[in-house]
Design a protein around this motif. Structure first.
Motif, PDB file in Angstrom:
ATOM      1  N   VAL A  49       2.560   8.603   0.361  1.00 20.29           N
ATOM      2  CA  VAL A  49       2.268   9.935  -0.164  1.00 20.29           C
ATOM      3  C   VAL A  49       3.380  10.908   0.237  1.00 20.29           C
ATOM      4  O   VAL A  49       3.862  11.697  -0.586  1.00 20.29           O
ATOM      5  CB  VAL A  49       0.893  10.424   0.352  1.00 20.29           C
ATOM      6  N   GLN A 103      -0.436   4.474   3.671  1.00 18.16           N
ATOM      7  CA  GLN A 103      -0.728   5.488   2.657  1.00 18.16           C
ATOM      8  C   GLN A 103       0.025   6.785   2.972  1.00 18.16           C
ATOM      9  O   GLN A 103       0.585   7.421   2.082  1.00 18.16           O
ATOM     10  CB  GLN A 103      -2.236   5.754   2.583  1.00 18.16           C
ATOM     11  N   LEU A 145      -8.521   9.002  -1.895  1.00 25.78           N
ATOM     12  CA  LEU A 145      -8.443   7.639  -2.419  1.00 25.78           C
ATOM     13  C   LEU A 145      -9.812   6.958  -2.354  1.00 25.78           C
ATOM     14  O   LEU A 145     -10.248   6.309  -3.314  1.00 25.78           O
ATOM     15  CB  LEU A 145      -7.400   6.834  -1.629  1.00 25.78           C
ATOM     16  N   LEU A 163       0.825  -1.208   0.000  1.00 24.02           N
ATOM     17  CA  LEU A 163       0.000   0.000   0.000  1.00 24.02           C
ATOM     18  C   LEU A 163       0.863   1.263   0.000  1.00 24.02           C
ATOM     19  O   LEU A 163       0.503   2.268  -0.620  1.00 24.02           O
ATOM     20  CB  LEU A 163      -0.932  -0.019   1.212  1.00 24.02           C
ATOM     21  N   SER A 215       0.840   3.830  -3.058  1.00 31.96           N
ATOM     22  CA  SER A 215       0.387   5.189  -2.752  1.00 31.96           C
ATOM     23  C   SER A 215       1.385   6.215  -3.271  1.00 31.96           C
ATOM     24  O   SER A 215       0.998   7.311  -3.691  1.00 31.96           O
ATOM     25  CB  SER A 215       0.189   5.368  -1.249  1.00 31.96           C
ATOM     26  N   ALA A 249      -5.692  12.661   2.128  1.00 32.83           N
ATOM     27  CA  ALA A 249      -5.171  11.653   1.197  1.00 32.83           C
ATOM     28  C   ALA A 249      -6.090  10.429   1.161  1.00 32.83           C
ATOM     29  O   ALA A 249      -6.466   9.942   0.092  1.00 32.83           O
ATOM     30  CB  ALA A 249      -3.759  11.239   1.615  1.00 32.83           C
ATOM     31  N   LEU A 250      -6.478   9.969   2.348  1.00 34.85           N
ATOM     32  CA  LEU A 250      -7.310   8.768   2.387  1.00 34.85           C
ATOM     33  C   LEU A 250      -8.711   9.063   1.835  1.00 34.85           C
ATOM     34  O   LEU A 250      -9.294   8.243   1.111  1.00 34.85           O
ATOM     35  CB  LEU A 250      -7.376   8.216   3.819  1.00 34.85           C
ATOM     36  N   LEU A 306      -5.316   1.150  -7.073  1.00 33.84           N
ATOM     37  CA  LEU A 306      -3.996   1.781  -7.157  1.00 33.84           C
ATOM     38  C   LEU A 306      -3.156   1.103  -8.235  1.00 33.84           C
ATOM     39  O   LEU A 306      -2.435   1.764  -8.993  1.00 33.84           O
ATOM     40  CB  LEU A 306      -3.290   1.724  -5.803  1.00 33.84           C
ATOM     41  N   TRP A 327       0.685   6.455  -6.920  1.00 28.73           N
ATOM     42  CA  TRP A 327      -0.583   7.196  -7.056  1.00 28.73           C
ATOM     43  C   TRP A 327      -0.322   8.711  -6.924  1.00 28.73           C
ATOM     44  O   TRP A 327      -0.859   9.512  -7.686  1.00 28.73           O
ATOM     45  CB  TRP A 327      -1.512   6.689  -5.961  1.00 28.73           C
ATOM     46  N   THR A 328       0.525   9.065  -5.983  1.00 29.61           N
ATOM     47  CA  THR A 328       0.831  10.485  -5.763  1.00 29.61           C
ATOM     48  C   THR A 328       1.568  11.072  -6.977  1.00 29.61           C
ATOM     49  O   THR A 328       1.261  12.172  -7.424  1.00 29.61           O
ATOM     50  CB  THR A 328       1.677  10.638  -4.485  1.00 29.61           C
TER      51      THR A 328
END
Lengths: 535, 501
Positions: free
Chosen positions: A516, A512, A123, A63, A67, A119-120, A291, A70-71
């Protein structure tokens, strides 16, 4: 040789008999430990047969690593690669699939975050868990993602009861201790330091560093309960169920700060209800799928990182592409190392020469997680089948029903059954975990569940077992606020670290947050403009 | 001693012995379901108990004839009363049913197992051994044949389980009594034995005379009227009872309808929506496996297609095949326009993609979480998506606005939370009392004023309009929205009905 190594990962099929002689098929998953162990014994580094250059390399697709990807993706930095050892991404949020239902392999829920955890929330919005905003602007969560009632039950003296704690036949002193325990946790939820920081917050780094509370880290949770006069068999069991569940640790192995954090951080205020819980049939695998789909082809599985060497202005990552059987050298301008500490310790080159003191400080609990595919729901006495089903006094944590969230109440189902090996000596526990064969694990699981579900055996279609050698870092007393953990998170030149191991608490929010933040640190170093999700 | 008469005795006791076993197996299948398991385990337990009995016979030294007669009386009483005892046990303590069942099977098996060895020993000095064994065993097996043929063809259909078991017990006791004459030379003084036999016969005669009452006291007695049909399915227990011209259907002990007044309920459920949308062509029924709501829907010539989703295939099969039900629902489930789907309605709604003009939601009341989920905002939101966006309407049975007022308004509020424009209404159904419904529109709609059909028994213009008028004792109460993650309705419902029971 290396190709053969890579082949050791993945699932191995098993067929065996239950104690009463029923033939059952299944598998043992988590074979990568064998790979890791042989990697540990690998001598010199093989010469690369291919070289590539890339702005950013992310090591590990748990994760935290996902993450980070993803960022980058959200910030418009699309030139990155993610290297993952296993054949599927997700780490301890991995999931499995079967004819009945997808199911989690470990992490299986996310408490509804406060709006401040942007952030969460972002998502969750992307995965469709948020359907809109209420008039005050707070997210409204999709009804089918919030855990469906009946949520949890406990098996106690021959019967199932609603909730996690059986109150049948409870002594008045026990009830009083539980009441005081709850009141104390609620009080902690409201405490703030002079700067306005909560005493216990999520992610953990937001918590106040005031020694009034961090001093509790030196104490074990068990000792703290004793000191506060919070005694009684039920309370001890309940509190230890919590530490085993979240931390894979007994009361004595858990820091009092961590034990309190488990309750206090999830309460927005002393008067609020404990946070609702979000879940999916495949558990946090839903987040992983999303993700991973955003990372797309930049995510490479069966990619074994062998060496990470900092250079002038870059980092060289040598890795084995197991799919092609070739060794690759990737020169990255920045690296996000989202590997667990025990793996990072083996590949970061400067650490090989001079191992820093903090490397040996992380203690891992091994876990056994089994997914039982059943042809029908087993009969049970008392409160009906719930999402979370706990057995009072069992060494396991009970089971979660993968089909619960799909809405059905009849027919075939999958139970995800959890068993942390909380021995004081994790090395011995790990040896035992790996030495115990599939049939023996099945017998243990059935032995544990049989008292609550007579006749369960006749419903079992498959038993798939995952052996997690290093499932989670233990927040043992003194660890969370100690020097080692602080040191271990510090970037090494162009290598930024991200992992729940750096929090000492294996929580989705921590994973996460690390991913991030590491990615944002890289973005800043590269002079990118972006809107931060964490500052 | 007249040996042919002894063979006749053996024939009767063999028949009785097998009948007790069949009674236990049938009764266990009847209340527990899964007849393969029940028969296998009952037969297994019975045969092994007979083995124990045969083995124990070796310990009887003297007074063999005396013991034999006593065994007959004991098996007559215990075997004869086994059916009423098992029914009573299931009614009083279902958890202990298996214990009572196997306990009885064990005792009867042991007693029956004693019989043949004792008979062989009684005759061993009279008949040559090879002939003795041949004849006694042949007659014994012949008795088993009688029992296994007569039991399903004559006894159960004509007498029922209780009377069969008591009558065979009586026969067994009479044979025991008769054998006090048969074995007269081997018995010391038969006076005491005959008295015992008379008592056994008297008890069983009385039991036979009162077998109707015994049946009532049993599970069948839970219902006010004679039970005419029972079935334990995977999902529920279906029971039908009958009084005079009328019959009733129960699911898990809860009345679903009485044929006397179900038309009031089903007209109220179905006809208001049709009054608002007489042209409806594609209709959905969720629940309603009895086919009675379907009957009301199919009265409308405009209906081209009706999809009925009910969890339990046994229920829809019963509605299709049972003579009484089929007559009542006018063969609705055999109508070519009807498509029956046996699936959990929530799951079905999650994957169904087609649109309907009207939907009727006819589930049992929300007394468990697995029913409560079918009354949640999530469920209604899914249902709403399956309805025509302009003209779509759904009518939902929403429990009693009088007896469970907060539950009724909770359902109303929950439908609103899912985006329905809701008009609550009610009807008087004597079997249930004052009953409630909610008519929900995807878009705003007018209260229906005139039924689309002139042939309805309980509804015309004025009475239809009156359904939508709720008196002050049924007026709105504050209630939370029933969501999958809170299931408040189950709690409201339990609290409210507890007050009336």
């Amino acid at each position: 040789m290396l190709a053969a190594l890579a082949g050791a990962a993945g699932a191995s099929a098993c067929v065996g008999r239950t104690p009463s002689g029923r033939r059952v098929a299944g598998s043992i998953v988590g074979g990568a430990h064998a790979l890791g162990h042989r990697l540990r014994d690998l001598g010199s580094l093989p010469l690369p047969s291919r070289r590539e250059e890339i702005p950013v390399a992310i090591l590990g697709a748990g994760l935290a690593g996902l993450s980070a990807a993803w960022t980058f993706e959200r910030a418009g930095l699309r030139d990155f690669t993610v290297l993952e050892l296993e054949d599927a991404p997700g780490g301890t949020a991995r999931f499995g699939t079967g004819p009945v239902s997808p199911y989690p392999w470990a992490a299986h829920y996310v408490p509804v975050p406060p709006s401040s955890n942007r952030a969460l929330v972002a998502l969750l919005e992307e995965v469709g868990a948020i359907t809109g905003r209420d008039p005050a602007g707070a997210p409204v969560y999709a009804e089918d993602v919030l855990v469906r009632e009946p949520e949890e039950r406990v098996f106690f003296r021959g019967e199932w009861y609603e909730g996690l704690l059986p109150r049948a036949g409870i002594e008045p002193e026990d009830a009083e201790a539980l009441h005081r325990f709850e009141a104390r946790m609620r009080a902690f939820a409201g405490e703030r330091d002079a700067a306005g920081r909560r005493a216990f917050d999520l992610p953990r780094r937001r918590s106040s560093p005031d020694p009034r509370w961090t001093g509790l880290d030196a104490l074990s949770f068990g000792d703290w309960l004793e000191r506060e006069g919070l005694r009684g068999e039920r309370l001890r069991w309940f509190a230890e169920y919590g530490t085993r569940d979240d931390f894979g640790a007994t009361l004595a192995q858990t820091s009092a700060w961590a034990g309190i954090h488990y309750y206090a951080a999830r309460l927005a205020t002393p008067d609020s209800e404990s946070a609702d819980v979000l879940t999916w049939p495949e558990g946090n695998g839903r987040l992983v799928s999303h993700l991973a789909s955003r990372a797309g082809v930049r995510l490479r599985t069966r990619a074994l990182v062998l060496d990470v060497t900092p250079r002038e202005g870059s980092v060289d990552v040598t890795w084995l592409d197991a799919a092609l059987g070739e060794t690759v050298l990737t020169r990255a301008e920045h690296v996000v190392c989202a590997l667990p500490r025990f793996l990072a310790a083996r590949v970061i080159a400067p650490w090989q020469e001079r191992p820093p003191a903090f490397l040996g400080e992380t203690v891992y609990t091994p876990w056994m997680v089994a997914n039982l595919t059943l042809s029908d729901r087993p009969r049970s006495h008392g409160y009906p089948l719930c999402w979370d089903n706990v057995l009072y006094g069992s060494p396991s944590l009970g089971y979660v029903v993968a089909t619960h969230q799909s809405g059905g109440d009849h027919g075939a189902t999958v139970f995800t059954y959890y068993w942390p090996l909380v021995d004081d000596d994790p090395r011995r526990a790990r040896e035992e975990l790996l030495a115990t064969n599939w049939e023996t694990w099945m017998a243990r699981i059935l032995g544990d569940l049989r008292r609550a579900h007579p006749g369960l055996e006749s419903l079992i279609e498959r038993v798939d077992v995952y052996l997690w050698g290093h499932a989670m870092a233990r927040p043992r007393p003194g660890f969370l606020w100690g020097e080692a953990l602080r040191e271990s998170a510090r970037p090494l030149g162009r290598i930024h670290f991200a992992h729940t191991d750096l929090s000492g608490m294996a929580l989705c929010e921590e994973a996460q947050d690390w991913g991030v933040r590491a990615a944002e640190a890289v973005l800043r170093a590269r002079g990118a403009t972006f809107t931060s999700l964490v500052s | 001693m007249r040996t042919p008469a002894v063979y006749l005795t053996v024939l009767v006791i063999a028949t009785c012995g097998l009948v007790y076993e069949l009674v236990a197996g049938t009764l266990a299948s009847y209340v527990l379901g899964d007849s393969v398991t029940q028969f296998s385990t009952v037969i297994g337990a019975y045969l092994s108990a007979m083995g124990i009995g045969s083995w124990l016979s070796g310990y009887l030294q003297r007074g063999i004839a005396f013991r034999f007669v006593q065994v007959e009386f004991a098996v007559a009483l215990i075997g004869g009363l086994s059916a009423p005892a098992l029914f009573l046990a299931f009614g009083a303590a279902p958890d202990l049913f298996r214990l009572v069942l196997y306990g009885l099977v064990l005792v009867i098996g042991i007693l029956v197992g004693l019989e043949i060895p004792l008979v062989l020993r009684l005759l061993k000095d009279v008949v040559e051994f090879k002939d003795l064994v041949a004849r006694v065993l042949a007659v014994d097996y012949l008795g088993a044949l009688f029992a296994s043929v007569l039991f399903p063809i004559v006894m159960v259909p004509e007498l029922g389980l209780v009377r069969t078991s008591v009558l065979l017990g009586l026969l067994n006791a009479v044979v025991g009594l008769w054998s006090t004459w048969l074995f007269r030379p081997l018995l010391g003084s038969p006076g005491l034995l005959r008295a015992q036999g008379a008592v056994a016969c008297a008890i069983l005669t009385a039991a036979f005379a009162y077998s109707d009452r015994l049946t009532e006291l049993s599970e069948e007695g839970l219902y006010a009227d004679p039970v005419v049909y029972t079935k334990s399915t995977r999902y529920q227990r279906i029971v039908m009872t009958r009084t005079g011209h009328h019959f009733q259907l129960f699911l898990n002990g809860q009345l679903q309808f009485s044929s006397a007044d179900e038309y009031r309920y089903h007209e109220a459920l179905v006809q208001p929506a049709f009054a608002a949308r007489p042209q409806a062509g594609r209709v959905l029924i969720l629940g309603g496996g009895d086919g009675l709501a379907a009957r009301e829907v199919l009265k409308h010539a405009g209906v081209r297609e009706l999809v009925l989703v009910d969890l339990d295939p046994e229920m829809t099969r019963l509605a299709k095949d049972n003579v009484m039900l089929r007559e009542l629902n006018a063969g609705a489930l055999s109508d070519p326009r009807v498509q029956v789907v046996n699936e959990d309605a929530l799951i079905w709604l999650q994957h169904e993609r087609s649109l309907f003009d009207l939907a009727f939601v006819d589930f049992p009341d929300p007394h468990s979480h697995s029913l409560g989920k079918l009354y949640t905002s999530h469920f209604y939101a899914l249902l709403r998506r399956r309805l025509d966006p302009e003209l779509g309407l759904a009518a939902v049975q929403s429990t009693s606005p009088l007896l469970a007022r907060r539950s009724f308004w909770c359902i109303n509020r929950t439908m609103e939370a899912a985006g329905f424009f809701v008009r609550p209404y009610h009807a008087l159904v004597p079997s249930f009392g004052e009953w409630g419904f909610a008519l929900g529109g995807v878009s705003p709609f007018e209260t229906p004023a005139e039924p689309a059909l002139a042939s309805l028994r309980s509804l015309d213009g004025p009475s239809l309009r009156a359904l939508f008028v709720l008196g002050p004792d049924m007026g709105p109460l504050p209630a939370e929205v029933n969501r999958l993650n809170n299931q408040v309705l189950v709690r409201y419902y339990e609290e409210e009905w507890r007050r009336w029971n």
